[in-house]
Each structure stands twice: as structure tokens, then as C-alpha cells.
Design a protein around this motif. Sequence first.
Motif, mmCIF file in Angstrom:
data_model
loop_
_atom_site.group_PDB
_atom_site.id
_atom_site.type_symbol
_atom_site.label_atom_id
_atom_site.label_comp_id
_atom_site.label_asym_id
_atom_site.label_seq_id
_atom_site.Cartn_x
_atom_site.Cartn_y
_atom_site.Cartn_z
ATOM 1 N N VAL A 41 0.860 -1.180 0.000
ATOM 2 C CA VAL A 41 0.000 0.000 0.000
ATOM 3 C C VAL A 41 0.898 1.232 0.000
ATOM 4 C CG1 VAL A 41 -1.745 1.274 1.291
ATOM 5 C CG2 VAL A 41 -1.745 -1.223 1.330
ATOM 6 N N THR A 42 0.628 2.146 -0.924
ATOM 7 C CA THR A 42 1.368 3.412 -0.956
ATOM 8 C C THR A 42 0.550 4.463 -0.223
ATOM 9 O OG1 THR A 42 2.348 2.827 -3.074
ATOM 10 C CG2 THR A 42 2.408 5.152 -2.456
ATOM 11 N N LEU A 43 1.195 5.148 0.719
ATOM 12 C CA LEU A 43 0.505 6.166 1.505
ATOM 13 C C LEU A 43 0.386 7.473 0.729
ATOM 14 C CD1 LEU A 43 2.213 5.622 4.969
ATOM 15 C CD2 LEU A 43 -0.061 4.893 4.260
ATOM 16 N N PRO A 44 -0.763 8.128 0.803
ATOM 17 C CA PRO A 44 -0.898 9.453 0.186
ATOM 18 C C PRO A 44 0.034 10.455 0.881
ATOM 19 C CG PRO A 44 -3.049 8.572 0.837
ATOM 20 C CD PRO A 44 -2.012 7.660 1.398
ATOM 21 N N ASP A 45 0.415 11.502 0.166
ATOM 22 C CA ASP A 45 1.318 12.510 0.725
ATOM 23 C C ASP A 45 0.759 13.175 1.970
ATOM 24 O OD1 ASP A 45 3.176 12.012 -1.249
ATOM 25 O OD2 ASP A 45 2.470 13.634 -2.553
ATOM 26 N N SER A 46 -0.551 13.233 2.107
ATOM 27 C CA SER A 46 -1.166 13.924 3.237
ATOM 28 C C SER A 46 -1.082 13.132 4.542
ATOM 29 C CB SER A 46 -2.632 14.241 2.929
ATOM 30 O OG SER A 46 -3.352 13.047 2.708
ATOM 31 N N VAL A 47 -0.744 11.853 4.486
ATOM 32 C CA VAL A 47 -0.664 11.036 5.699
ATOM 33 C C VAL A 47 0.631 11.351 6.437
ATOM 34 C CG1 VAL A 47 -0.476 8.683 6.603
ATOM 35 C CG2 VAL A 47 -2.107 9.196 4.786
ATOM 36 N N VAL A 48 0.483 11.762 7.700
ATOM 37 C CA VAL A 48 1.633 12.077 8.546
ATOM 38 C C VAL A 48 2.030 10.863 9.379
ATOM 39 C CG1 VAL A 48 2.450 13.564 10.432
ATOM 40 C CG2 VAL A 48 0.963 14.505 8.664
ATOM 41 N N ARG A 49 1.032 10.210 9.960
ATOM 42 C CA ARG A 49 1.251 9.041 10.814
ATOM 43 C C ARG A 49 0.115 8.053 10.630
ATOM 44 N NH1 ARG A 49 1.980 11.690 16.720
ATOM 45 N NH2 ARG A 49 1.064 9.774 17.462
ATOM 46 N N VAL A 50 0.457 6.793 10.666
ATOM 47 C CA VAL A 50 -0.555 5.740 10.644
ATOM 48 C C VAL A 50 -0.689 5.237 12.073
ATOM 49 C CG1 VAL A 50 -1.139 3.457 9.770
ATOM 50 C CG2 VAL A 50 -0.019 5.115 8.276
ATOM 51 N N THR A 51 -1.926 5.156 12.550
ATOM 52 C CA THR A 51 -2.136 4.709 13.925
ATOM 53 C C THR A 51 -2.614 3.267 14.010
ATOM 54 O OG1 THR A 51 -4.369 5.631 13.992
ATOM 55 C CG2 THR A 51 -2.574 7.053 14.727
ATOM 56 N N SER A 52 -3.303 2.771 12.972
ATOM 57 C CA SER A 52 -3.700 1.369 12.964
ATOM 58 C C SER A 52 -3.970 0.917 11.536
ATOM 59 C CB SER A 52 -4.931 1.124 13.836
ATOM 60 O OG SER A 52 -6.072 1.704 13.257
ATOM 61 N N VAL A 53 -3.848 -0.395 11.329
ATOM 62 C CA VAL A 53 -4.045 -1.005 10.015
ATOM 63 C C VAL A 53 -4.960 -2.212 10.181
ATOM 64 C CG1 VAL A 53 -2.904 -2.146 8.067
ATOM 65 C CG2 VAL A 53 -1.726 -0.296 9.283
ATOM 66 N N SER A 54 -5.953 -2.330 9.297
ATOM 67 C CA SER A 54 -6.836 -3.498 9.268
ATOM 68 C C SER A 54 -6.851 -4.063 7.861
ATOM 69 C CB SER A 54 -8.260 -3.124 9.674
ATOM 70 O OG SER A 54 -8.291 -2.706 11.006
ATOM 71 N N VAL A 55 -6.814 -5.384 7.778
ATOM 72 C CA VAL A 55 -6.827 -6.073 6.495
ATOM 73 C C VAL A 55 -7.900 -7.146 6.546
ATOM 74 C CG1 VAL A 55 -5.452 -7.388 4.857
ATOM 75 C CG2 VAL A 55 -4.332 -5.733 6.332
ATOM 76 N N GLN A 103 -6.307 3.910 10.111
ATOM 77 C CA GLN A 103 -6.592 5.089 10.908
ATOM 78 C C GLN A 103 -5.292 5.887 10.824
ATOM 79 O OE1 GLN A 103 -9.266 6.298 12.828
ATOM 80 N NE2 GLN A 103 -10.424 4.764 11.693
ATOM 81 N N ALA A 104 -5.390 7.127 10.349
ATOM 82 C CA ALA A 104 -4.176 7.895 10.104
ATOM 83 C C ALA A 104 -4.357 9.354 10.488
ATOM 84 C CB ALA A 104 -3.784 7.797 8.631
ATOM 85 N N VAL A 105 -3.262 9.950 10.898
ATOM 86 C CA VAL A 105 -3.209 11.391 11.136
ATOM 87 C C VAL A 105 -2.870 12.021 9.796
ATOM 88 C CG1 VAL A 105 -2.002 13.231 12.371
ATOM 89 C CG2 VAL A 105 -2.469 11.047 13.511
ATOM 90 N N VAL A 106 -3.719 12.948 9.366
ATOM 91 C CA VAL A 106 -3.604 13.521 8.028
ATOM 92 C C VAL A 106 -3.418 15.031 8.130
ATOM 93 C CG1 VAL A 106 -4.855 13.878 5.864
ATOM 94 C CG2 VAL A 106 -5.011 11.697 7.036
ATOM 95 N N ASP A 107 -2.562 15.578 7.279
ATOM 96 C CA ASP A 107 -2.372 17.030 7.168
ATOM 97 C C ASP A 107 -2.609 17.406 5.717
ATOM 98 O OD1 ASP A 107 -1.702 19.692 7.367
ATOM 99 O OD2 ASP A 107 0.426 19.342 7.760
ATOM 100 N N ASP A 108 -3.793 17.935 5.440
ATOM 101 C CA ASP A 108 -4.121 18.325 4.072
ATOM 102 C C ASP A 108 -3.760 19.775 3.770
ATOM 103 O OD1 ASP A 108 -6.093 19.787 5.346
ATOM 104 O OD2 ASP A 108 -7.771 18.656 4.512
ATOM 105 N N GLY A 109 -3.265 20.511 4.779
ATOM 106 C CA GLY A 109 -2.864 21.902 4.579
ATOM 107 C C GLY A 109 -4.024 22.877 4.575
ATOM 108 N N VAL A 110 -5.262 22.389 4.694
ATOM 109 C CA VAL A 110 -6.440 23.258 4.674
ATOM 110 C C VAL A 110 -7.177 23.192 6.002
ATOM 111 C CG1 VAL A 110 -8.647 23.710 3.529
ATOM 112 C CG2 VAL A 110 -6.672 22.981 2.185
ATOM 113 N N THR A 111 -7.473 21.981 6.456
ATOM 114 C CA THR A 111 -8.189 21.785 7.708
ATOM 115 C C THR A 111 -7.199 21.342 8.774
ATOM 116 O OG1 THR A 111 -10.144 21.107 6.489
ATOM 117 C CG2 THR A 111 -10.086 20.545 8.813
ATOM 118 N N PHE A 112 -7.282 21.963 9.935
ATOM 119 C CA PHE A 112 -6.398 21.653 11.048
ATOM 120 C C PHE A 112 -7.217 20.859 12.063
ATOM 121 C CE2 PHE A 112 -4.649 25.119 8.773
ATOM 122 C CZ PHE A 112 -3.283 24.976 8.859
#
Length: 174
Positions: free
Chosen positions: A82-96, A151-160
Motif C-alpha cells: 500500500v502506498t501512503l498518500p502525501d497527506s498522511v503524517v502518521r498511521v495509527t492502525s491497520v486493518s486487512v 486510521q491515520a493522522v492527516v495534514d491536508d494543509g487546509v483543515t487543522f
Amino acid sequence: MTMKLHLTEAQLLHEWQLRAFPEPVNSGCDITRDDGVDLEALLRARMLDWYHALLHDAPVDMLAPVALELPMTVGGDGVGHVTLPDSVVRVTSVSVGGRCAEFVVDAGSRKARLQRSPYTRATATKPVAVLIGRCIAVFVVGHDCREVSLQAVVDDGVTFSLDAAALSTVKSFY
């Protein structure tokens, strides 16, 4: 109960200023500088530094992780990627495939190294996901599974996005 906030940059700057620079009692004056220092830009830079440090280092309960469904490619060896989008700062959990995977962030750790061999790899009941740069390698993937839930911490640069409790970490400059 936690309160997740989703603020614009102007709203976060206002909240940040309230905590960093508490207004003195009986203040009825405006401060104007004529020496060329842009106070708004200086405060904005400090706030952004604080916010980015928060996203990278704060406990997850002070943040507002979001749910993501990402496509996964599965190689001939059964390992998913899986390739992470640029907006993902941290991944907190993964489910498959509906199962929570053990998430390993150190690709050089013993647990991650064990996944290299099909004989020591994770089992179908307890998948393992290993972060390798901006990709996640998922071990023991079902043949019909083509998506990963994060579940990921995301920084889209628009919403904080953050938990209201995180605002308590703003240090006063007085």
C-alpha cells in the motif's frame, strides 16, 4: 469524552493566540509596530511549527485520526503493498480483511525481519503490517483482499484537525 476540532487556519491561529498571549486585564489599546516586523506572519509560523510538531509527536488521543480505505496490490508471494498518500503524517492502525494487523513502524526490527521468510511470517489470524518509507507491506493477505483500512493522522494543509485537549500544550510567551 473528547472533542475533536476541525478548524481553518484563521480559527486555529485565533485559538493559539488566546493561549500563547493571554490578554492583560484592562487592555483597551492596539499595538502597532513600524519597524517592519510582520507580527501576524511571525505568529502564524510559530503556530504552524507547533501544529506540525503536534502531528508528529503528540499522543494519538490528542489528535483526530481519520479512516482511510486504500487500494492494495498483492504480489505473487502473497505480500500486499500500500502506498501512503502525501497527506498522511502518521498511521495509527491497520486493518486487512476485517482483521486488525499488528503495525510495525521499524522496518529493521526483529518482528519486521521475521516477515521476510514465508516460514516465520505472520499467520492469517494475526496479520502484520510493516511501514517501509511511504509504503506499508502487509503480510498474510487473503487472495480476495484488495483494500486496507487505516486510521491515520492527516495534514491536508487546509483543515487543522486535533483534539481540544491538544490546545493545552500551547505555551504562553508571557
